[in-house]
Design a protein around this motif. Structure first.
Motif, PDB file in Angstrom:
ATOM      1  N   SER A  52      -6.264  30.734 -66.735  1.00  0.00           N
ATOM      2  CA  SER A  52      -7.442  31.693 -66.063  1.00  0.00           C
ATOM      3  C   SER A  52      -7.268  32.093 -64.616  1.00  0.00           C
ATOM      4  N   GLY A  53      -7.854  32.961 -64.095  1.00  0.00           N
ATOM      5  CA  GLY A  53      -7.587  33.075 -62.497  1.00  0.00           C
ATOM      6  C   GLY A  53      -8.242  32.119 -61.911  1.00  0.00           C
ATOM      7  N   THR A  54      -9.284  31.364 -62.664  1.00  0.00           N
ATOM      8  CA  THR A  54     -10.350  30.059 -61.908  1.00  0.00           C
ATOM      9  C   THR A  54      -9.190  29.011 -61.941  1.00  0.00           C
ATOM     10  N   LEU A  57      -6.759  29.154 -59.248  1.00  0.00           N
ATOM     11  CA  LEU A  57      -7.364  28.772 -57.944  1.00  0.00           C
ATOM     12  C   LEU A  57      -7.529  27.184 -57.792  1.00  0.00           C
ATOM     13  N   THR A  78     -17.387  37.176 -52.505  1.00  0.00           N
ATOM     14  CA  THR A  78     -16.231  36.873 -53.492  1.00  0.00           C
ATOM     15  C   THR A  78     -16.837  36.442 -54.716  1.00  0.00           C
ATOM     16  N   PHE A  79     -16.230  36.421 -55.678  1.00  0.00           N
ATOM     17  CA  PHE A  79     -16.610  35.680 -57.015  1.00  0.00           C
ATOM     18  C   PHE A  79     -16.660  34.151 -56.856  1.00  0.00           C
ATOM     19  N   ALA A  81     -15.806  31.610 -58.110  1.00  0.00           N
ATOM     20  CA  ALA A  81     -14.848  30.693 -58.647  1.00  0.00           C
ATOM     21  C   ALA A  81     -13.934  30.284 -57.456  1.00  0.00           C
ATOM     22  N   THR A  82     -13.864  31.315 -56.478  1.00  0.00           N
ATOM     23  CA  THR A  82     -12.979  31.136 -55.135  1.00  0.00           C
ATOM     24  C   THR A  82     -13.452  29.919 -54.317  1.00  0.00           C
ATOM     25  N   ASP A 150      -6.556  35.076 -52.576  1.00  0.00           N
ATOM     26  CA  ASP A 150      -7.236  35.224 -53.877  1.00  0.00           C
ATOM     27  C   ASP A 150      -7.116  36.616 -54.286  1.00  0.00           C
ATOM     28  N   ALA A 152      -7.343  38.316 -57.073  1.00  0.00           N
ATOM     29  CA  ALA A 152      -7.741  38.660 -58.393  1.00  0.00           C
ATOM     30  C   ALA A 152      -7.690  40.231 -58.530  1.00  0.00           C
ATOM     31  N   HIS A 153      -8.134  40.921 -57.346  1.00  0.00           N
ATOM     32  CA  HIS A 153      -8.427  42.182 -57.291  1.00  0.00           C
ATOM     33  C   HIS A 153      -7.189  43.162 -56.882  1.00  0.00           C
ATOM     34  N   SER A 174      -5.439  36.975 -61.392  1.00  0.00           N
ATOM     35  CA  SER A 174      -6.392  37.043 -62.535  1.00  0.00           C
ATOM     36  C   SER A 174      -6.054  38.076 -63.737  1.00  0.00           C
ATOM     37  N   HIS A 176      -8.194  38.582 -66.342  1.00  0.00           N
ATOM     38  CA  HIS A 176      -9.176  38.844 -67.091  1.00  0.00           C
ATOM     39  C   HIS A 176      -9.278  40.535 -67.499  1.00  0.00           C
ATOM     40  N   LYS A 179      -9.526  43.201 -64.881  1.00  0.00           N
ATOM     41  CA  LYS A 179      -8.466  43.365 -63.673  1.00  0.00           C
ATOM     42  C   LYS A 179      -7.374  44.124 -63.892  1.00  0.00           C
ATOM     43  N   GLY A 186      -6.364  34.677 -68.404  1.00  0.00           N
ATOM     44  CA  GLY A 186      -5.283  34.261 -67.715  1.00  0.00           C
ATOM     45  C   GLY A 186      -5.298  34.221 -66.364  1.00  0.00           C
ATOM     46  N   TYR A 314     -20.531  41.506 -54.401  1.00  0.00           N
ATOM     47  CA  TYR A 314     -21.183  40.246 -55.124  1.00  0.00           C
ATOM     48  C   TYR A 314     -22.335  39.808 -54.241  1.00  0.00           C
TER      49      TYR A 314
HETATM   50  C1  LIG Z   1     -11.989  37.584 -61.574  1.00  0.00           C
HETATM   51  C2  LIG Z   1     -11.916  36.788 -60.273  1.00  0.00           C
HETATM   52  C3  LIG Z   1     -11.883  35.236 -60.309  1.00  0.00           C
HETATM   53  C4  LIG Z   1     -11.583  34.511 -61.484  1.00  0.00           C
HETATM   54  O1  LIG Z   1     -10.714  34.913 -62.590  1.00  0.00           O
HETATM   55  P1  LIG Z   1     -10.899  34.537 -64.130  1.00  0.00           P
HETATM   56  O2  LIG Z   1      -9.375  34.939 -64.526  1.00  0.00           O
HETATM   57  O3  LIG Z   1     -12.004  35.223 -64.446  1.00  0.00           O
HETATM   58  O4  LIG Z   1     -11.108  33.088 -64.080  1.00  0.00           O
HETATM   59  C5  LIG Z   1     -11.554  34.773 -59.039  1.00  0.00           C
HETATM   60  N1  LIG Z   1     -11.590  35.352 -57.953  1.00  0.00           N
HETATM   61  C6  LIG Z   1     -11.858  36.726 -58.002  1.00  0.00           C
HETATM   62  C7  LIG Z   1     -12.052  37.353 -56.544  1.00  0.00           C
HETATM   63  C8  LIG Z   1     -12.051  37.281 -59.094  1.00  0.00           C
HETATM   64  O5  LIG Z   1     -12.527  38.907 -58.875  1.00  0.00           O
END
Ligand SMILES: *Cc1c(COP(=O)(O)O)cnc(C)c1O
Length: 369
Positions: A52-54, A57, A78-79, A81-82, A150, A152-153, A174, A176, A179, A186, A314
């Motif tokens: 995952s993206g998490t 990280l 940010t989300f 998880a960062t 990060d 992810a975007h 990420s 997801h 994305k 993933g 967010y």
């Molecule tokens: C989606 C996202 C993540 C986490 O990714 P996952 O694949 O959902 O675990 C981390 N940081 C940002 C900014 C995200 O948008």
């Protein structure tokens, strides 16, 4: 209509089904093939696919050497998880406010927050727009910090002609479904640094290290890791999706351009600015309702009632109970991020969105305002 949505076609379905009938479900040849393809696309030397993206990280912070007591400077916009993943390694997320025009971390604010404990500057490319990497790299080099991204975007975005993935010391992606491309769940870690790549590779697979010349069953744990592996099934989908990425990006950019044309001059609405030095991946189209939180809530509710899947990205991380309690953050600490949050509204944007759907969103928004 959702704010974001995956694009899955027959080619993707065939690619996944083919793998289901093959020898390998996980840890097969497609993991490396997917890693090589993304590394090549982004212009990075090493790529490591994870679950995952998490996970990406967590792996990336570990590879950068984050430990108990370290500080990581990042945008609060940010989300979770960062920051959560840094906290799991014992670090403190030190937030630095955003710039109102870029919605990304303000490099000057980041530099002000550097202490003896700072180890990493984490750049989050909000909504797909690359951060100011020239400034951030200069600051990171000057203070001997690791610059992380990060992304992810922002897969596929460019900054001064260079693709995201080669702009920081370590970059995470990420996959997801909302994305740029998806593998279900993933993520990926990209770097040009061999040491970071090796540490990341071990961490993904329990910390296992095989010793050349030893028997097949023999391995050592030098430091513990986790199972953050991705499957061949997911990588088959990822490879198939990657072929479509440039097309997805073209359509996202076209929709963003059209939104700008259709919404320009609407009173009470603030549109995202367009970067001169970068080409955004337009993961989101984040508009702002100028009148603020109460009016935004009203617009949000009414659009949702009409089946238009708006979202808010967010609530700044320093306003979450955990981050307040544990690190003493409070409202007022980051006024730009807070003002943005009070007004924020992400309106639908995804490659399969039609022009008719877009006009529907625009008309609904104009009627409400
Ligand atoms: C989606 C996202 C993540 C986490 O990714 P996952 O694949 O959902 O675990 C981390 N940081 C940002 C900014 C995200 O948008």
């Amino acid at each position: 209509m959702p704010y974001g949505h995956q694009w899955i076609d027959q080619e993707d379905v065939r690619a996944v089904v083919k793998i289901l009938r093959s020898e390998w479900l996980t840890q097969g040849p497609l993991v490396e093939e997917f890693e090589n393809a993304v590394a090549k696309y982004c212009g990075a030397r090493y790529a490591l696919a994870v679950s995952s993206g998490t996970a990406a990280l967590h792996v990336a912070y570990f590879a950068a050497g984050i430990q108990k007591g370290d500080e990581v400077i990042m945008s609060p916009l940010t989300f979770a998880a960062t920051a959560n993943t840094a906290v799991f390694l014992g670090a403190k997320p030190v937030f630095a406010d955003i710039k109102e025009d870029t919605l990304n971390i303000d490099p000057a604010e980041a530099e002000k927050r550097i202490t003896k404990k700072t180890k990493v500057i984490m750049a989050v490319d909000f909504a797909g727009r690359p951060c100011e990497y020239k400034e951030l790299s200069r600051i990171a080099r000057k203070h001997k910090l690791v610059l992380m991204a990060d992304a992810a975007h922002s897969l596929g975005a460019t900054y001064k002609g260079k693709k995201v993935g080669q702009l920081a010391d370590i970059t995470t992606l990420s996959f997801h479904p909302v994305k740029a491309i998806t593998t279900g769940e993933g993520g990926m870690v990209l770097t040009n640094n061999r040491k970071f790549a090796e540490k990341a590779r071990r961490f993904r697979n329990h910390g296992i290290e095989r010793k050349p010349g030893k028997r097949g069953w023999y391995y050592e744990i030098a430091e513990p890791g986790l199972n953050y592996r991705i499957t061949d099934i997911q990588c088959a989908l990822g490879l198939s999706q990657l072929k479509k990425l440039n097309g997805f990006l073209r359509r996202r950019r076209e929709l963003a351009r059209q939104y700008r044309g259709l919404l320009k001059g609407v009173k009470g609405l603030i549109l995202p600015t367009v970067a001169r030095e970068a080409q955004s991946a337009w993961h989101l189209y984040p508009v702002q309702i100028a009148k603020g939180a109460a009016r935004r809530k009203e617009v949000f509710d009414k659009l949702r009632q009409q089946g238009i899947g708006v979202q808010v990205h967010y609530m700044p991380l320093h306003l979450h109970p955990f981050y307040k309690r544990k690190f003493g953050y409070k409202r007022g600490d980051f006024p730009n991020a807070e003002r943005y949050y009070d007004r924020a509204l992400s309106i639908p944007l995804f490659p399969a969105m039609t022009n008719l759907q877009q006009k529907h969103v625009v008309q609904a928004l104009i009627n409400l305002l």
